[in-house]
Design a protein around this motif. Structure first.
Motif: not given
Length: 87
Positions: A73-74, A80-81, A84, A76-78
């Motif tokens: 998850r970490t 995604e950021k 963006q 994936f979130e990185t």
């Protein structure tokens, strides 16, 4: 050498790599891959994330450094950021 040959044949936007690669260093691969893919964005994953190392990697243009152990998850979130921020 096999990794570099494979990387040279494909388009790359984001590279997620461990800092320690057996006897090699992700930093060394960063320099070699940058020659072929200068626009690729980098995220390193490492258990050795000191403040000095993070600063050094950021100075080399690395987007982020994720400290191990980490969750998917970490990562994936990185990513995604990064996506963006890049588009």
């Amino acid at each position: 050498a096999a990794t570099l040959a494979l990387i040279a044949t494909m388009p790359i936007d984001i590279i997620i790599m461990d800092l320690k690669l057996g006897d090699d260093s992700g930093k060394d691969l960063l320099a070699a891959v940058r020659q072929r893919h200068p626009a690729a964005r980098w995220i390193f994953v490492t258990a050795y994330a000191t403040e000095q190392l993070v600063d050094e990697l950021h100075g080399l243009g690395v987007y982020d450094v994720i400290k191990k152990p980490c969750t998917i998850r970490t990562i994936f979130e990185t990513v995604e950021k990064l996506a963006q921020a890049s588009f």
